[in-house]
Design a protein around this motif. Structure first.
Motif, mmCIF file in Angstrom:
data_model
loop_
_atom_site.group_PDB
_atom_site.id
_atom_site.type_symbol
_atom_site.label_atom_id
_atom_site.label_comp_id
_atom_site.label_asym_id
_atom_site.label_seq_id
_atom_site.Cartn_x
_atom_site.Cartn_y
_atom_site.Cartn_z
ATOM 1 N N ALA A 425 0.837 -1.206 0.000
ATOM 2 C CA ALA A 425 0.000 0.000 0.000
ATOM 3 C C ALA A 425 0.870 1.254 0.000
ATOM 4 C CB ALA A 425 -0.934 -0.004 1.208
ATOM 5 N N ILE A 426 1.943 1.232 0.797
ATOM 6 C CA ILE A 426 2.872 2.367 0.848
ATOM 7 C C ILE A 426 3.573 2.540 -0.497
ATOM 8 C CG2 ILE A 426 5.005 3.208 1.922
ATOM 9 C CD1 ILE A 426 4.049 1.740 4.503
ATOM 10 N N GLU A 427 4.021 1.432 -1.070
ATOM 11 C CA GLU A 427 4.741 1.492 -2.344
ATOM 12 C C GLU A 427 3.829 1.968 -3.477
ATOM 13 O OE1 GLU A 427 6.268 -2.437 -2.727
ATOM 14 O OE2 GLU A 427 7.964 -2.092 -1.375
ATOM 15 N N ILE A 428 2.586 1.544 -3.478
ATOM 16 C CA ILE A 428 1.659 1.973 -4.534
ATOM 17 C C ILE A 428 1.350 3.457 -4.396
ATOM 18 C CG2 ILE A 428 -0.700 1.725 -5.402
ATOM 19 C CD1 ILE A 428 -0.445 -1.288 -4.811
ATOM 20 N N ALA A 429 1.133 3.924 -3.165
ATOM 21 C CA ALA A 429 0.901 5.358 -2.964
ATOM 22 C C ALA A 429 2.090 6.166 -3.476
ATOM 23 C CB ALA A 429 0.648 5.644 -1.492
ATOM 24 N N ILE A 478 -5.452 3.219 3.630
ATOM 25 C CA ILE A 478 -4.144 3.884 3.688
ATOM 26 C C ILE A 478 -3.878 4.604 2.370
ATOM 27 C CG2 ILE A 478 -1.645 3.475 3.753
ATOM 28 C CD1 ILE A 478 -2.174 1.175 5.671
ATOM 29 N N PHE A 479 -4.083 3.889 1.273
ATOM 30 C CA PHE A 479 -3.830 4.480 -0.041
ATOM 31 C C PHE A 479 -4.781 5.649 -0.306
ATOM 32 C CE2 PHE A 479 -4.909 4.695 -4.579
ATOM 33 C CZ PHE A 479 -3.665 5.006 -5.107
ATOM 34 N N ALA A 480 -6.078 5.431 -0.086
ATOM 35 C CA ALA A 480 -7.060 6.482 -0.365
ATOM 36 C C ALA A 480 -6.820 7.712 0.505
ATOM 37 C CB ALA A 480 -8.473 5.942 -0.144
ATOM 38 N N ALA A 481 -6.484 7.487 1.780
ATOM 39 C CA ALA A 481 -6.235 8.609 2.688
ATOM 40 C C ALA A 481 -5.026 9.420 2.244
ATOM 41 C CB ALA A 481 -6.027 8.094 4.111
ATOM 42 N N THR A 538 -7.762 6.231 10.680
ATOM 43 C CA THR A 538 -8.879 5.768 9.855
ATOM 44 C C THR A 538 -9.733 4.766 10.636
ATOM 45 O OG1 THR A 538 -7.519 4.014 8.895
ATOM 46 C CG2 THR A 538 -7.656 6.085 7.674
ATOM 47 N N GLN A 539 -9.307 4.423 11.864
ATOM 48 C CA GLN A 539 -10.067 3.511 12.689
ATOM 49 C C GLN A 539 -11.455 4.089 12.969
ATOM 50 O OE1 GLN A 539 -9.651 0.545 13.498
ATOM 51 N NE2 GLN A 539 -10.992 0.161 15.224
ATOM 52 N N ILE A 540 -12.471 3.307 12.766
ATOM 53 C CA ILE A 540 -13.880 3.672 12.946
ATOM 54 C C ILE A 540 -14.363 4.629 11.847
ATOM 55 C CG2 ILE A 540 -15.613 4.698 14.450
ATOM 56 C CD1 ILE A 540 -14.513 2.084 15.540
ATOM 57 N N GLU A 541 -13.650 5.746 11.661
ATOM 58 C CA GLU A 541 -14.106 6.779 10.728
ATOM 59 C C GLU A 541 -13.897 6.391 9.264
ATOM 60 O OE1 GLU A 541 -15.627 9.811 11.508
ATOM 61 O OE2 GLU A 541 -15.753 8.866 13.481
#
Length: 709
Positions: A425-429, A478-481, A538-541
């Motif tokens: 996810a980090i690498e794709i971002a 993670i990516f979207a954020a 991003t937990q819950i929200e």
């Protein structure tokens, strides 16, 4: 009525039965008390020392495990009575003490009682289904079993069974009546069956389903039911911490890597037989050509050895013999579906890649410009092989291929992507920003650590739109954020993503007990929480979309916020990062899209439909009187017709494979068919159509960037 518009009653009841039994096997003989105690010893030590949440094993913990285990064995209140639970309650506040002493007495006592209850099950449902129910009686059933009390005694327990089976039969009768009415509209000369005949058929159908269900139950092993207890223990820390028995761990690794070694066939259990459900495109069985969907495997031989009869064998064991290392031969004795003949089919095992797991792309032309759509089903990686393909490598390659075809923008579809590897996810971002922090991660009791993309080059500097829904979770978030915080992409889709802001690590238990010869499985344990670069969790929200579009999930309860024991939302200091602010007209595009969605009668109808689904989700009571049940059914059917066209849509867009796939689909008919179906569905997808409208409208700022070669 189409019962699926409210709930598929029959399916729900059977799932609840099986869920209550999936950890049980009355006939298991492979108990291993020493192994059980070792597992408890190792797990409690791993959890108390390494879990993100520091939690004491005290009376509160004990009570939580108590309820979780009993509810896990009997979620539909079919087995235990209030008297049983009262007897078990002697241990309600002792489980923590037992676990500390590596004692599983509570588990053994509950399970022994459960075994006796299971023995009665066939006599209960067999006797109840042997004669017609009284459908004229006015009575109801509530299938929200979480709120229902346990039966007071065995007499009341049998009444619970009666009501649940009566509901199953009534639902099946209703389905048969509807099918008969539909046939009558087409042909007035068909033989019309009476209610009495249909009722008898329905009871026979349900009896057959129950018998098949209990046949599957008998196949379960000690490992399966002891896992339920262990998961009651580890799940008391948080809902994403789970114990994985060896077979479960093997399936997890397969899902994460998207590949396995074997013949490349999906198998299902049909009665006592193991049947081919589907061949994996490009796999060894598909290449060999003799095996087909519907064929039944009778026996398995390793190379030239004697064949082993697998008729009546549990599916998991049969799969063990069929799978094997790359390059080894398996000889299957098969009963062919088409003509019933028996053949011996030799297949050389190989590595099988599960194509639907991997990144794929398509190209669509819109008003003279081409756009690329990349579907990323999950963030996959093979932890055991660093040279193997993973989602980051595949994503980079797919972008390069689309760039070679001169696409003007990228739409990245993360709908239903439940996550996967944090690393990928980090690498794709990092493919979409020059460099900088992507996410912050925090261990228990430590300061947050910033995870950076350190490569100043960008793989893609053009316009980006990310499509999400309420099932986009974890690594997807993670990516979207990151894309949202950097202003690098517009996030469009459901109101908010799932909200899973925790990181799990899969730890083989044998690492902590290295001299033990047997495989102890693994624990998937929450060790970190992750935070956006802006500091919020991003937990819950989850991630709120820049452009929210109504969908069937809009009002449903199934996100992280609806899970018992979910960790809370919090925040950490913001990381140091520089927004890309890639677009001249970001706000304008967002506002225009919001207006289009708000004024679109299709989305308005979908929003109404979502509210209707929510009301049905909350209504869990059913009449068991034929006339009342039929009247309720007709009301629901009438209401559902209003929404029948909610998702009917055609954009007239034409999607096609990128050029590199042309030779692949030409020689692979299964892949060609899958792509045709995918492209057809994309053209009928109003969410994709609006996302492409947004992508088309975005105007990049004149910013000089360095792109990757």
């Amino acid at each position: 009525m189409k019962i699926t518009n409210k709930f598929n009653i029959t399916l729900i009841v059977f799932l609840l039965i099986f869920q209550s039994l999936k950890a049980d096997n009355t006939f298991a003989k492979d108990t291993d008390p020493e192994k059980d105690k070792i597992l408890v010893y190792v797990l409690k030590n791993i959890l108390t020392r390494g879990h993100f949440v520091e939690k004491d094993m005290n009376d509160d913990f004990s009570e939580q495990v108590f309820h979780s285990f009993i509810d896990g064995l009997d979620p539909s209140k079919r087995y235990f009575t209030q008297e049983d639970v009262k007897e078990f309650s002697k241990f309600k506040y002792e489980i923590d003490n037992q676990l500390i002493a590596d004692d599983v007495s509570f588990y053994n006592i509950v399970y022994q009682s459960f075994i006796e209850k299971i023995k009665n099950a066939k006599s209960y449902y067999g006797a109840l289904l042997a004669k017609p129910f009284n459908f004229k009686k006015t009575e109801t059933i509530d299938i929200d079993y979480k709120k229902a009390p346990f039966a007071k005694n065995e007499k009341e327990l049998i009444n619970y069974w009666r009501k649940q089976l009566k509901l199953n039969v009534l639902s099946r009768i209703q389905d048969k009546l509807e099918k008969q009415e539909a046939q009558l509209e087409k042909d007035k000369k068909i033989d019309v069956k009476s209610f009495k005949v249909l009722e008898k058929e329905a009871r026979a159908d349900i009896l057959k389903n129950m018998d098949e269900l209990y046949l599957r139950i008998e196949e379960l092993e000690h490992e399966d039911w002891f896992s339920t207890f262990l998961n009651s223990v580890v799940g008391a820390f948080d809902p994403h911490t789970t114990y994985m028995a060896p077979r479960t761990k093997e399936r997890f690794d397969q899902d994460m890597s998207g590949k396995l070694e074997g013949i490349g066939a999906r198998l299902v259990k049909k009665g006592i037989y193991t049947e081919i459900f589907e061949l994996v495109s490009g796999g060894p069985a598909w290449k060999q050509g003799a095996l087909e969907a519907g064929d039944i495997i009778l026996a398995v031989a390793q190379g030239n050895s004697e064949p082993l009869d697998i008729v009546g064998m549990r599916l998991g064991d049969a799969i063990k013999f069929i799978k094997g290392k790359k390059g080894t031969e398996v000889r299957l004795t098969v009963k062919k579906k088409l003509d019933g003949s028996t053949k011996i089919i030799s297949i050389l095992r190989d590595i099988v890649e599960l194509e639907e797991t991997f990144v794929k792309s398509t190209i669509v032309e819109k008003e003279g410009r081409k756009y690329g759509l990349i579907d990323l089903p999950r963030f996959y990686i093979d932890f055991s092989d660093s040279n193997s393909r993973d989602s980051a490598k595949d994503m980079e390659r797919e972008i390069e291929r689309l760039k070679s075809e001169n696409v003007s923008g990228l739409l990245i579809d993360l709908r239903n992507n439940g996550g996967g590897s944090l690393k990928t996810a980090i690498e794709i971002a990092g493919l979409f920003i020059p460099k900088g922090p992507i996410v912050q991660v925090k261990f228990r009791g430590r300061a947050p650590e910033v995870k950076n993309d350190t490569d100043p080059k960008m793989q893609w500097d053009g316009a980006v739109v990310v499509l999400v829904n309420e099932l986009s979770a974890s690594a997807s978030e993670i990516f979207a954020a990151a894309m949202q915080d950097y202003g690098r992409a517009i996030i469009i889709g459901g109101n908010q993503t799932y909200g899973k802001g925790t990181v799990q690590s899969v730890i083989p238990i044998n690492n902590f007990y290295p001299n033990y010869e047997k495989d102890l499985g693994a624990i998937k344990m929450t060790i970190q929480k992750f935070y956006r670069v802006n500091g919020g969790s991003t937990q819950i929200e989850g991630v709120y979309s820049d452009i929210a579009m109504p969908n069937k999930y809009s009002y449903m309860k199934f996100g992280e916020r609806d899970l018992d024991g979910a960790l809370v939302w919090d925040k950490v200091p913001q990381a140091t990062y520089t927004k890309t602010n890639s677009y001249e007209n970001f706000s304008e595009v967002v506002n225009k899209s919001k207006s289009r969605v708000a004024l679109d009668p299709k989305f308005e109808l979908i929003n109404e439909y979502a509210k209707w689904l929510k009301s049905n989700q909350e209504n869990t009571s059913y009449s068991l009187n034929t006339a009342e049940f039929s009247a309720e059914s007709k009301l629901i059917e009438k209401a559902s017709k209003k929404y029948a066209t909610a998702f009917k849509y055609n954009s007239d867009l034409r999607f096609k494979s990128p050029k590199y796939e042309f030779p692949l689909v030409e020689k692979d008919s299964i892949l060609a068919e899958k792509r045709t179906i995918w492209h057809t569905n994309l053209a009928k997808d109003m969410y994709v159509a609006e996302a492409l409208n947004v992508l088309q409208a975005l105007k990049l700022k004149n910013v000089e960037v360095i792109t990757k070669n």
